[in-house]
Design a protein around this motif. Structure first.
Motif: not given
Lengths: 271, 304
Positions: A130-135, B156-174
């Motif tokens: 689901t979208p990472g940011i909930n507006k 791009d869509m995946y990186l904006k999901t919750k899982s994608g955001l968490l993936l970016r966080a994992a690379g940034d700051n474990q």
């Protein structure tokens, strides 16, 4: 016998119970350091505990043991009656919030303030597709940021890496207390900040802890903070608590008293 | 003029196809901060699996999907080696890369080259029929561009999901991932699966363009992928509206163009890998140089 009875006790108002903790570093080598021998600590619901002590007294190790960063040799750790001794660090984090000395650890520098808060806001839920940011939560985030009084509410799309240390630490504190937790751990969280920032962060800490009635364990090098804030004061030395006072007794301690005891102990071990 | 047009066409064809791999390497190297050497093994894996499947009469589009999945599984192996067995990131990649050599030989039944000329590929079957006659020469570029666009949008869509955001966080700051009660190791495995999936898919598409698979084709893929990512991010990094995924695809095209120009100027083929190494070094050094400049600007952050 009494000890045995004691070890099985789960008093209802204790949030944290550390029982008979033993920890030796570099066991069997020339660098062997015996830190904890039968260390015990109970923290009650809603208590704000300040911990002081010299370097190597075991303050940070105690926090690491609680959070699961450091494994213990033997002993038991309970959080709200639940044995968490075998749980991994990330599993314990579900009910423990922690702010580190280094402001860089509590937030992700290459994500924006909004993204950092959205991630933290989702703690405890699944991280799916689901979208990472909930507006719809943005207004809530803004209102939370307003509490910091740093003007961050207008900069939610700014990368956290471009914030100053004080701003990042304030954000880290906010983030770690945004979702419900049983215990807040503050690991010298003002030590890396300049005096003004550290005042601001400390005042903010007091406000958040009181408002949310959080059980808090704060390690600090600042004796004044230890005296001024918190309901209970513990001074640690060589893996033991040498002072453990609360309420009226605590209020009787002044910074100068603490400093005197602190120096006496330090002289004893040749510092 | 025709010569230049055909060279230009060639650069675009290969650049776009390798661009898919560059997106995969972007995930492992840039997002996760994991220099993943298994790419050298998963690229030919995608090729070999596609060749074997198409020879056996499978639909070419289905073959692409299967190649992606096999690459993702190989990526998981690298991730598990690193996360569960505590092997350093470079060595985990090397172990998978080495193992893939035998896997690829098994897939091709022991032959180093597996041609499948005149079999249906994504460039000769399916929707390609609706393409006007005049554009047929450019069909590879068109299909590759379409594939790049679809894969880029998906990523791009995946990186904006919750899982994608968490993936970016994992690379940034474990530690941040731990503090929100998630296992950073799991995110690393997911990221490596995506990265190697994209790499194998690029191998699959390249093999369908060449209508053959070559198990030696993996050599130098890591360097090519990393160079594309670094070139793309340093050249186009200042363009605010451009997404990183677009930058790395363009990086791959620029990289291919550099190689093509060197060949045009008469560089002997034997010097190709040397040139690749030199370009990679230049890209690394210049990106370090640019990073230093960027850090200076960071110091001037607003006062508390």
């Amino acid at each position: 016998m009494l000890k045995l009875l004691n070890s099985n006790r789960h008093s209802n108002n204790s949030i944290v119970e550390m029982q008979h903790i033993y920890k030796t570093f570099n066991k069997g080598s020339v660098n062997e350091v015996v830190l904890f021998t039968d260390f015990n600590l109970n923290i009650s619901q809603g208590e704000f505990v300040s911990v002081v002590g010299s370097n190597g007294s075991g303050k940070t190790t105690m926090l690491n043991i609680l959070c699961g960063t450091t494994e213990i040799d033997s002993g038991k750790i309970f959080l709200k009656g639940q044995d968490i001794g075998k749980m991994k660090e990330y599993q314990r984090a579900a009910s423990i919030g922690r702010v580190f000395q280094n402001p860089a650890i509590g937030t992700c520098p290459s994500l924006t303030i909004l993204e950092n808060m959205s991630l933290a806001d989702n703690k405890g839920s699944t991280f799916g597709l689901t979208p990472g940011i909930n507006k719809r939560r943005i207004d809530f985030f803004r209102s939370q940021l307003e509490l910091l009084k740093l003007g961050l509410e207008d900069k939610i799309d700014l990368l956290v890496g471009s914030l100053s240390g004080g701003q990042r630490q304030a954000l880290a504190l906010l983030i770690s207390t945004m979702t419900p937790i049983e215990l807040l751990i503050l690991d010298e969280h003002t030590a890396a900040l300049d005096p003004r920032s550290s005042e601001t962060v400390m005042e903010l800490t007091e406000r958040i802890v009181r408002e949310k009635k959080l059980t808090t364990l704060m390690v600090t090098h600042n004796l004044r903070y230890a005296v001024q804030y918190g309901d209970r004061l513990i001074m640690m030395h060589k893996g033991n608590s040498v002072i453990d006072v609360a309420g009226e007794d605590k209020n009787n301690y002044a910074v100068s008293d603490l400093l005197k005891i602190f120096n006496e102990i330090s002289v004893e071990c040749g510092n | 003029m025709d010569v230049f047009l055909s060279i230009f066409n060639n650069i675009l064809e290969e650049g776009l196809i390798y661009g898919i791999m560059a997106m995969g390497v972007y995930i492992s190297y840039s997002v996760l901060d994991f220099p993943d050497l298994s790419v050298d093994g998963t690229f030919p894996l995608g090729m070999c699996i596609t060749a074997a499947l198409i020879t056996a009469g499978f639909n070419p589009f289905l073959s692409c999907i299967i190649a992606f999945i096999c690459g993702a599984v190989a990526g998981c192996v690298t991730g598990l080696l690193h996360v569960k067995l505590d092997i350093t990131n470079l060595l985990s990649g090397i172990i998978t890369m080495m193992a893939m050599w035998s896997v690829n030989l098994v897939v091709t039944r022991g032959s180093a080259v597996l041609p499948y000329y005149n079999q249906p590929t994504i460039f000769t079957s399916g929707p390609i029929g609706i393409l006007p006659e005049g554009l047929y020469t450019y069909r590879v570029v068109i299909i590759a561009a379409l594939a790049v666009i679809v894969l880029k949008i998906l990523l791009d869509m995946y990186l904006k999901t919750k899982s994608g955001l968490l993936l970016r966080a994992a690379g940034d700051n474990q530690q941040f991932v731990i503090s929100i009660s998630r296992d950073p190791g799991k995110m690393k495995i997911i990221g490596l699966a995506i990265g190697n999936g994209y790499t194998a898919l690029a191998g699959s598409i390249l093999s369908q363009q060449a209508e053959s698979a070559n198990i030696n084709s993996g050599t130098g893929m890591v360097v090519m992928g990393l160079a594309s990512v670094i070139i793309g991010l340093s050249i186009f990094g200042k363009v605010k509206i451009m997404k990183a995924t677009t930058m790395v695809v363009l990086g791959a095209v620029v990289y291919k163009a550099c190689l093509a120009i060197a060949m045009l100027l008469g560089l002997p083929t034997n010097f190709m890998k040397l040139l690749m190494a030199v370009i990679f070094t230049i890209a690394l050094v210049s990106s370090n140089f640019m990073k230093k400049g960027r850090n200076k600007r960071h110091a001037e952050t607003p006062e508390f």
